[in-house]
Design a protein around this motif. Structure first.
Motif, PDB file in Angstrom:
ATOM      1  N   PHE A  17       0.861  -1.200   0.043  1.00  0.00           N
ATOM      2  CA  PHE A  17       0.107   0.054   0.007  1.00  0.00           C
ATOM      3  C   PHE A  17       0.867   1.392   0.125  1.00  0.00           C
ATOM      4  CE2 PHE A  17      -2.907  -2.918   2.238  1.00  0.00           C
ATOM      5  CZ  PHE A  17      -3.585  -3.305   1.561  1.00  0.00           C
ATOM      6  N   ILE A  18       2.138   1.190   0.269  1.00  0.00           N
ATOM      7  CA  ILE A  18       3.123   2.242   0.455  1.00  0.00           C
ATOM      8  C   ILE A  18       3.187   2.655  -1.042  1.00  0.00           C
ATOM      9  CG2 ILE A  18       5.228   3.170   1.126  1.00  0.00           C
ATOM     10  CD1 ILE A  18       5.055   1.085   3.546  1.00  0.00           C
ATOM     11  N   THR A  19       3.263   1.722  -1.893  1.00  0.00           N
ATOM     12  CA  THR A  19       3.496   2.210  -3.310  1.00  0.00           C
ATOM     13  C   THR A  19       3.257   3.368  -3.776  1.00  0.00           C
ATOM     14  OG1 THR A  19       3.430  -0.403  -3.987  1.00  0.00           O
ATOM     15  CG2 THR A  19       3.438   1.251  -5.759  1.00  0.00           C
ATOM     16  N   VAL A  20       2.052   3.798  -3.650  1.00  0.00           N
ATOM     17  CA  VAL A  20       1.356   5.394  -4.171  1.00  0.00           C
ATOM     18  C   VAL A  20       2.244   6.457  -3.753  1.00  0.00           C
ATOM     19  CG1 VAL A  20      -0.846   4.228  -4.483  1.00  0.00           C
ATOM     20  CG2 VAL A  20      -0.141   5.111  -2.309  1.00  0.00           C
ATOM     21  N   PHE A  21       2.822   6.393  -2.525  1.00  0.00           N
ATOM     22  CA  PHE A  21       3.451   7.327  -1.700  1.00  0.00           C
ATOM     23  C   PHE A  21       4.973   7.508  -2.512  1.00  0.00           C
ATOM     24  CE2 PHE A  21       0.534   6.459   1.411  1.00  0.00           C
ATOM     25  CZ  PHE A  21      -0.218   7.497   1.369  1.00  0.00           C
ATOM     26  N   ILE A  22       5.417   6.428  -3.209  1.00  0.00           N
ATOM     27  CA  ILE A  22       6.981   6.359  -3.704  1.00  0.00           C
ATOM     28  C   ILE A  22       7.040   7.734  -5.017  1.00  0.00           C
ATOM     29  CG2 ILE A  22       8.647   5.032  -4.780  1.00  0.00           C
ATOM     30  CD1 ILE A  22       8.133   4.366  -1.987  1.00  0.00           C
ATOM     31  N   ARG A  23       8.048   8.396  -4.614  1.00  0.00           N
ATOM     32  CA  ARG A  23       8.454   9.247  -5.615  1.00  0.00           C
ATOM     33  C   ARG A  23       9.915   9.528  -5.799  1.00  0.00           C
ATOM     34  NH1 ARG A  23       4.947  13.432  -7.068  1.00  0.00           N
ATOM     35  NH2 ARG A  23       6.583  14.930  -7.318  1.00  0.00           N
ATOM     36  N   TYR A  24      10.498   9.703  -6.931  1.00  0.00           N
ATOM     37  CA  TYR A  24      11.988   9.734  -7.246  1.00  0.00           C
ATOM     38  C   TYR A  24      12.230  10.749  -8.312  1.00  0.00           C
ATOM     39  CZ  TYR A  24      16.896   8.609  -7.505  1.00  0.00           C
ATOM     40  OH  TYR A  24      18.266   8.868  -7.677  1.00  0.00           O
ATOM     41  N   ASN A  25      12.359  11.816  -7.990  1.00  0.00           N
ATOM     42  CA  ASN A  25      12.585  13.094  -8.990  1.00  0.00           C
ATOM     43  C   ASN A  25      13.585  13.072  -9.728  1.00  0.00           C
ATOM     44  OD1 ASN A  25      10.069  14.299  -7.645  1.00  0.00           O
ATOM     45  ND2 ASN A  25      11.422  15.284  -6.244  1.00  0.00           N
ATOM     46  N   GLN A  26      14.446  12.170  -9.821  1.00  0.00           N
ATOM     47  CA  GLN A  26      15.737  11.925 -10.672  1.00  0.00           C
ATOM     48  C   GLN A  26      15.666  11.118 -11.672  1.00  0.00           C
ATOM     49  OE1 GLN A  26      19.373  11.255  -8.806  1.00  0.00           O
ATOM     50  NE2 GLN A  26      19.231  12.566  -7.135  1.00  0.00           N
ATOM     51  N   VAL A  27      14.337  10.468 -11.800  1.00  0.00           N
ATOM     52  CA  VAL A  27      13.682   9.849 -13.020  1.00  0.00           C
ATOM     53  C   VAL A  27      12.555  10.572 -13.808  1.00  0.00           C
ATOM     54  CG1 VAL A  27      14.337   7.510 -11.878  1.00  0.00           C
ATOM     55  CG2 VAL A  27      12.132   8.569 -11.668  1.00  0.00           C
ATOM     56  N   LEU A  28      12.728  10.340 -15.144  1.00  0.00           N
ATOM     57  CA  LEU A  28      11.856  11.028 -16.040  1.00  0.00           C
ATOM     58  C   LEU A  28      10.297  10.979 -15.535  1.00  0.00           C
ATOM     59  CD1 LEU A  28      11.652  13.059 -18.364  1.00  0.00           C
ATOM     60  CD2 LEU A  28      11.299  10.972 -19.813  1.00  0.00           C
ATOM     61  N   ASN A  29       9.948   9.801 -15.102  1.00  0.00           N
ATOM     62  CA  ASN A  29       8.509   9.533 -14.851  1.00  0.00           C
ATOM     63  C   ASN A  29       8.426   8.984 -13.340  1.00  0.00           C
ATOM     64  OD1 ASN A  29       6.092   8.591 -14.536  1.00  0.00           O
ATOM     65  ND2 ASN A  29       5.830   7.970 -16.801  1.00  0.00           N
ATOM     66  N   ASN A  30       7.957   9.260 -12.640  1.00  0.00           N
ATOM     67  CA  ASN A  30       7.810   8.694 -11.079  1.00  0.00           C
ATOM     68  C   ASN A  30       7.002   7.698 -11.144  1.00  0.00           C
ATOM     69  OD1 ASN A  30       8.997  10.187  -9.076  1.00  0.00           O
ATOM     70  ND2 ASN A  30       7.953  12.133  -9.688  1.00  0.00           N
ATOM     71  N   PHE A  31       6.143   7.223 -12.138  1.00  0.00           N
ATOM     72  CA  PHE A  31       5.386   5.934 -12.183  1.00  0.00           C
ATOM     73  C   PHE A  31       6.489   4.760 -12.335  1.00  0.00           C
ATOM     74  CE2 PHE A  31       1.952   8.244 -13.335  1.00  0.00           C
ATOM     75  CZ  PHE A  31       0.873   7.669 -12.602  1.00  0.00           C
ATOM     76  N   ILE A  32       7.702   4.926 -12.965  1.00  0.00           N
ATOM     77  CA  ILE A  32       8.800   4.036 -13.021  1.00  0.00           C
ATOM     78  C   ILE A  32       9.353   3.842 -11.495  1.00  0.00           C
ATOM     79  CG2 ILE A  32      11.241   3.613 -13.712  1.00  0.00           C
ATOM     80  CD1 ILE A  32      10.694   5.590 -16.088  1.00  0.00           C
ATOM     81  N   ALA A  33       9.430   4.796 -10.653  1.00  0.00           N
ATOM     82  CA  ALA A  33       9.832   4.596  -9.353  1.00  0.00           C
ATOM     83  C   ALA A  33       8.737   3.786  -8.509  1.00  0.00           C
ATOM     84  CB  ALA A  33       9.998   5.887  -8.453  1.00  0.00           C
ATOM     85  N   LYS A  34       7.626   4.240  -8.565  1.00  0.00           N
ATOM     86  CA  LYS A  34       6.383   3.536  -8.173  1.00  0.00           C
ATOM     87  C   LYS A  34       6.360   2.006  -8.530  1.00  0.00           C
ATOM     88  CE  LYS A  34       2.990   7.390  -7.907  1.00  0.00           C
ATOM     89  NZ  LYS A  34       3.675   7.744  -6.451  1.00  0.00           N
TER      90      LYS A  34
END
Length: 280
Positions: A17-34
């Motif tokens: 359930f934590i997946t939705v909070f994952i962000r990583y601004n150094q990738v082009l698309n934050n869905f990749i981080a999720k």
């Protein structure tokens, strides 16, 4: 498993359930981080489940119902369609995520069949964790709408941690019927059920305030449809309709009223963003 191990197991499964909070601004698309976190947590969770099955000496009992068959048939249809779809590899993010989600569906189903909703059970931890994730996502969106939080896309009023209102509204809309049912259907008398009942109420309130701000009309309809199913089940509306609509004239009047209401709703939804609706 001991009570402590059950709570730990529930917390491990709740990692998804934590997946939705994952962000990583150094990738082009934050869905990749999720997606990356979803894959990582899924592997960890399923390994934990395998260890729990090995540790548990009782026999594993599985049952299949009609809904399970429908889910499996949809998965089979998706797989067959993927085989015959050109220029799309069989191993791709969308199908991999669908596979993992269906596995989670059966894991959650098994846990809720095996354990009652109780503090020492993983089911209590699962429901509480899910509602908490949805509640905080809704709060983030409400704060964004009033320029009080830092997740800004630059193009939209409110996006949660999704950067776009479309998937964000889809997430909120999919949770709304569940938290609404949690409040409406749970028994007040048991203390632990009270916790879940009012957690559902707070989450529902935050979501219902947030969803109109997304301006995603399809998700409004989806959430409303889900909540109507809960109301239909709670108040046994089929039986009430049969008793109330006991003449042909009443049935005709209700049909005309429903059709008129749907038509007015469609016109209203269209006029909210006519250019967007026309484009679709």
């Amino acid at each position: 498993m001991t009570n402590i191990l059950k709570i730990i197991f529930g917390m491990i499964v709740s990692l998804v359930f934590i997946t939705v909070f994952i962000r990583y601004n150094q990738v082009l698309n934050n869905f990749i981080a999720k997606n990356f976190f979803f894959y990582f947590s899924s592997v960890f969770i399923f390994l934990s489940i395998i260890l729990a099955i090995i540790y548990n000496k009782n026999k594993l009992k599985l049952s299949i119902n009609k809904l399970d068959i429908v889910v499996l048939l949809y998965y089979l249809y998706s797989f067959v369609r993927l085989i015959f779809t050109t220029n799309v590899p069989i191993i791709n993010d969308n199908f991999t995520i669908l596979t993992l989600i269906i596995l989670f569906y059966f894991v959650f189903k098994f846990l809720f069949q095996k354990y009652s909703v109780h503090l020492i059970r993983p089911t209590f931890v699962l429901i509480l964790s899910f509602c908490s994730a949805v509640f905080f996502q809704a709060v983030i969106g409400l704060l964004q709408a009033h320029n009080l939080f830092g997740y800004y896309s630059g193009h939209f009023i409110t996006t949660g941690s999704f950067e776009n209102p479309s998937p964000y509204a889809g997430y909120i809309a999919s949770a709304l019927p569940f938290v609404f049912g949690l409040y409406l259907l749970f028994n007040k008398k048991d203390k632990l059920n009270k916790i879940l009942k009012y957690t559902g109420l707070f989450t529902f309130t935050a979501c219902i305030l947030l969803l109109p701000l997304t301006k995603e009309r399809g998700d409004w309809l989806a959430a409303l449809s889900g909540m109507l199913v809960v109301v239909y089940y709670k108040y046994d509306l089929r039986k009430r309709f049969i008793i109330t609509l006991n003449t042909v004239y009443k049935k005709i009047l209700v049909i005309i009223s429903v059709v008129a209401l749907i038509a007015a709703m469609m016109v209203g939804l269209y006029n909210i963003r006519p250019v967007s609706a026309f484009g679709r």
